[in-house]
Design a protein around this motif. Structure first.
Motif, PDB file in Angstrom:
ATOM      1  N   VAL A   1      -1.785  36.880  32.055  1.00  0.00           N
ATOM      2  CA  VAL A   1      -0.574  36.065  32.049  1.00  0.00           C
ATOM      3  C   VAL A   1       0.589  36.909  32.550  1.00  0.00           C
ATOM      4  O   VAL A   1       0.919  37.945  31.955  1.00  0.00           O
ATOM      5  N   THR A   2       1.205  36.497  33.639  1.00  0.00           N
ATOM      6  CA  THR A   2       2.362  37.197  34.193  1.00  0.00           C
ATOM      7  C   THR A   2       3.551  36.246  34.167  1.00  0.00           C
ATOM      8  O   THR A   2       3.386  35.026  34.268  1.00  0.00           O
ATOM      9  N   PHE A   3       4.748  36.791  34.044  1.00  0.00           N
ATOM     10  CA  PHE A   3       5.938  35.928  33.981  1.00  0.00           C
ATOM     11  C   PHE A   3       7.144  36.645  34.565  1.00  0.00           C
ATOM     12  O   PHE A   3       7.196  37.879  34.593  1.00  0.00           O
ATOM     13  N   ASP A   4       8.107  35.853  35.031  1.00  0.00           N
ATOM     14  CA  ASP A   4       9.394  36.385  35.458  1.00  0.00           C
ATOM     15  C   ASP A   4      10.310  36.412  34.245  1.00  0.00           C
ATOM     16  O   ASP A   4      10.527  35.377  33.599  1.00  0.00           O
ATOM     17  N   SER A   5      10.849  37.573  33.913  1.00  0.00           N
ATOM     18  CA  SER A   5      11.819  37.650  32.824  1.00  0.00           C
ATOM     19  C   SER A   5      13.056  36.826  33.167  1.00  0.00           C
ATOM     20  O   SER A   5      13.354  36.573  34.344  1.00  0.00           O
ATOM     21  N   ARG A   6      13.775  36.419  32.145  1.00  0.00           N
ATOM     22  CA  ARG A   6      15.010  35.651  32.380  1.00  0.00           C
ATOM     23  C   ARG A   6      15.933  36.429  33.330  1.00  0.00           C
ATOM     24  O   ARG A   6      16.026  37.658  33.286  1.00  0.00           O
ATOM     25  N   GLY A   7      16.567  35.672  34.230  1.00  0.00           N
ATOM     26  CA  GLY A   7      17.440  36.303  35.209  1.00  0.00           C
ATOM     27  C   GLY A   7      16.732  36.911  36.393  1.00  0.00           C
ATOM     28  O   GLY A   7      17.373  37.464  37.285  1.00  0.00           O
ATOM     29  N   HIS A   8      15.409  36.822  36.413  1.00  0.00           N
ATOM     30  CA  HIS A   8      14.605  37.400  37.490  1.00  0.00           C
ATOM     31  C   HIS A   8      13.778  36.309  38.173  1.00  0.00           C
ATOM     32  O   HIS A   8      13.330  35.353  37.520  1.00  0.00           O
ATOM     33  N   GLY A   9      13.527  36.492  39.459  1.00  0.00           N
ATOM     34  CA  GLY A   9      12.601  35.622  40.179  1.00  0.00           C
ATOM     35  C   GLY A   9      12.911  34.144  40.038  1.00  0.00           C
ATOM     36  O   GLY A   9      14.039  33.695  40.254  1.00  0.00           O
ATOM     37  N   GLU A  10      11.901  33.381  39.625  1.00  0.00           N
ATOM     38  CA  GLU A  10      12.035  31.931  39.523  1.00  0.00           C
ATOM     39  C   GLU A  10      12.364  31.464  38.113  1.00  0.00           C
ATOM     40  O   GLU A  10      12.389  30.265  37.845  1.00  0.00           O
ATOM     41  N   SER A  11      12.610  32.392  37.201  1.00  0.00           N
ATOM     42  CA  SER A  11      13.019  32.028  35.846  1.00  0.00           C
ATOM     43  C   SER A  11      14.513  31.718  35.809  1.00  0.00           C
ATOM     44  O   SER A  11      15.275  32.128  36.684  1.00  0.00           O
ATOM     45  N   ASP A  12      14.918  30.981  34.764  1.00  0.00           N
ATOM     46  CA  ASP A  12      16.319  30.597  34.630  1.00  0.00           C
ATOM     47  C   ASP A  12      17.210  31.807  34.385  1.00  0.00           C
ATOM     48  O   ASP A  12      16.773  32.826  33.831  1.00  0.00           O
ATOM     49  N   ARG A  13      18.465  31.658  34.768  1.00  0.00           N
ATOM     50  CA  ARG A  13      19.474  32.669  34.496  1.00  0.00           C
ATOM     51  C   ARG A  13      20.273  32.269  33.253  1.00  0.00           C
ATOM     52  O   ARG A  13      20.402  31.091  32.939  1.00  0.00           O
ATOM     53  N   VAL A  14      20.790  33.250  32.560  1.00  0.00           N
ATOM     54  CA  VAL A  14      21.578  32.995  31.350  1.00  0.00           C
ATOM     55  C   VAL A  14      22.961  32.499  31.753  1.00  0.00           C
ATOM     56  O   VAL A  14      23.629  33.131  32.581  1.00  0.00           O
ATOM     57  N   PRO A  15      23.407  31.382  31.191  1.00  0.00           N
ATOM     58  CA  PRO A  15      24.751  30.889  31.512  1.00  0.00           C
ATOM     59  C   PRO A  15      25.811  31.952  31.235  1.00  0.00           C
ATOM     60  O   PRO A  15      25.743  32.684  30.246  1.00  0.00           O
ATOM     61  N   ALA A  16      26.771  32.044  32.110  1.00  0.00           N
ATOM     62  CA  ALA A  16      27.883  33.000  32.009  1.00  0.00           C
ATOM     63  C   ALA A  16      27.420  34.447  32.155  1.00  0.00           C
ATOM     64  O   ALA A  16      28.216  35.374  32.011  1.00  0.00           O
ATOM     65  N   GLY A  17      26.138  34.671  32.445  1.00  0.00           N
ATOM     66  CA  GLY A  17      25.646  36.015  32.717  1.00  0.00           C
ATOM     67  C   GLY A  17      25.674  36.957  31.542  1.00  0.00           C
ATOM     68  O   GLY A  17      25.752  38.170  31.727  1.00  0.00           O
ATOM     69  N   GLU A  18      25.583  36.446  30.332  1.00  0.00           N
ATOM     70  CA  GLU A  18      25.631  37.287  29.132  1.00  0.00           C
ATOM     71  C   GLU A  18      24.223  37.661  28.698  1.00  0.00           C
ATOM     72  O   GLU A  18      23.595  36.979  27.888  1.00  0.00           O
ATOM     73  N   TYR A  19      23.725  38.763  29.231  1.00  0.00           N
ATOM     74  CA  TYR A  19      22.367  39.240  28.950  1.00  0.00           C
ATOM     75  C   TYR A  19      22.402  40.360  27.912  1.00  0.00           C
ATOM     76  O   TYR A  19      23.235  41.261  27.980  1.00  0.00           O
ATOM     77  N   HIS A  20      21.477  40.269  26.961  1.00  0.00           N
ATOM     78  CA  HIS A  20      21.354  41.298  25.935  1.00  0.00           C
ATOM     79  C   HIS A  20      19.873  41.541  25.649  1.00  0.00           C
ATOM     80  O   HIS A  20      19.036  40.658  25.839  1.00  0.00           O
ATOM     81  N   MET A  21      19.568  42.716  25.172  1.00  0.00           N
ATOM     82  CA  MET A  21      18.181  43.107  24.940  1.00  0.00           C
ATOM     83  C   MET A  21      17.457  42.143  24.004  1.00  0.00           C
ATOM     84  O   MET A  21      16.283  41.827  24.204  1.00  0.00           O
TER      85      MET A  21
END
Length: 286
Positions: A63-83
């Motif tokens: 099973v492979t996946f694109d992490s959030r904000g990467h590739g074809e996965s959704d981006r976090v609204p307002a760009g607020e990314y945290h671990m």
């Protein structure tokens, strides 16, 4: 490694707890032992394609996946990314599998796995394979990677231009990436220029927070109880003999294998040897 069967491939979307969806590829069927692959910062699930196909052909479910904000996965609204967001995604994906997976994590993906296995949910994984990452890393190597990621804010004129710049960044690799190989990594903007697939906002909060997490990562590593394989690149500038020895003191039951020809991009530099080591490690778990 010779595949014994032709694996099936299913592409799907996975809903996270905070309303985003992640792009997921599943190689093999549900009756086989699961390997869950978490890519590094700035990569996509495509980094695992050759390995996933090969191991699926050997009888595993990959099973492979694109992490959030990467590739074809959704981006976090307002760009607020945290671990914590990324950690939560990995936990949810692990529990969504039909069996307890072996987590294969490169760089960022490996750090997330350590937090999950040592701190958040010790029962989430059957075992860990960490790909060229340790709880404390060499800052100079990470800075070199980030410098390249930030070097082309206006993107690339075309695929040939992108291939040329990547070739300069990775001079040890023979040949250039083709347009077919580059398409999953680039997005065409309204101005016609090609830009990286990842959300530029990732270079803000997530990156600026990274080094302050090192004490937490070291504490989590010391609590990991499941079998661990650390695969490092002999030419890596992110992991060194010092950081490897420090890790092995924190996790004395871990096994370490160095792939001498590989840089930090282990799967891309020495994919056959990389895949063979994972297969060997997973077989011995049984």
């Amino acid at each position: 490694m010779v595949a014994t069967t032709t694996p099936t491939l299913q592409s799907t979307r996975f809903a996270t707890g905070d309303g985003l969806t992640l792009a997921v590829d599943i190689y093999g069927d549900d009756q086989r032992p699961t390997l869950l692959f978490a890519h590094g910062f700035g990569q996509t699930r495509g980094a695992w394609r050759a390995t996933a196909r090969s191991l699926a052909g050997e009888g595993y479910r990959c099973v492979t996946f694109d992490s959030r904000g990467h590739g074809e996965s959704d981006r976090v609204p307002a760009g607020e990314y945290h671990m914590e967001q990324f950690v939560s995604d990995v936990v949810q994906l692990a529990h969504a599998q039909p069996d307890k997976p072996v987590l294969v994590g490169a760089s960022m993906g490996g750090l997330l796995a350590l937090v999950v296995a040592g701190e958040i949910d010790p029962s989430a994984f059957r075992a860990l394979v960490l790909v060229d990452i340790t709880p404390r890393w060499e800052s100079a190597g990470v800075e070199r990677i980030l410098a390249f990621m930030q070097a082309h804010p206006d993107g690339f004129l075309n695929y040939e231009d992108a291939a040329e710049q990547i070739s300069k960044y990775l001079p040890h690799r023979a040949g250039r990436k083709s347009e077919e190989q580059l398409r999953p990594l680039l997005r065409e903007g309204a101005d016609g220029r090609l830009r990286w697939h990842w959300d530029p906002a990732l270079l803000g909060g997530l990156v600026s927070e990274s080094e302050r997490y090192q004490p937490r990562l070291m504490s989590a590593a010391a609590k990991v109880q499941v079998p661990v394989l650390l695969l490092s690149g002999g030419r890596s500038d992110v992991v060194s003999s010092d950081t490897v020895q420090e890790f092995l003191q924190l996790v004395p039951h871990a096994e370490h294998v160095e792939l001498s020809r590989a840089t930090h991009m282990v799967a891309g530099d020495a994919n056959d040897a990389f895949t063979q080591e994972i297969a060997r490690f997973v077989r011995q778990l049984a």
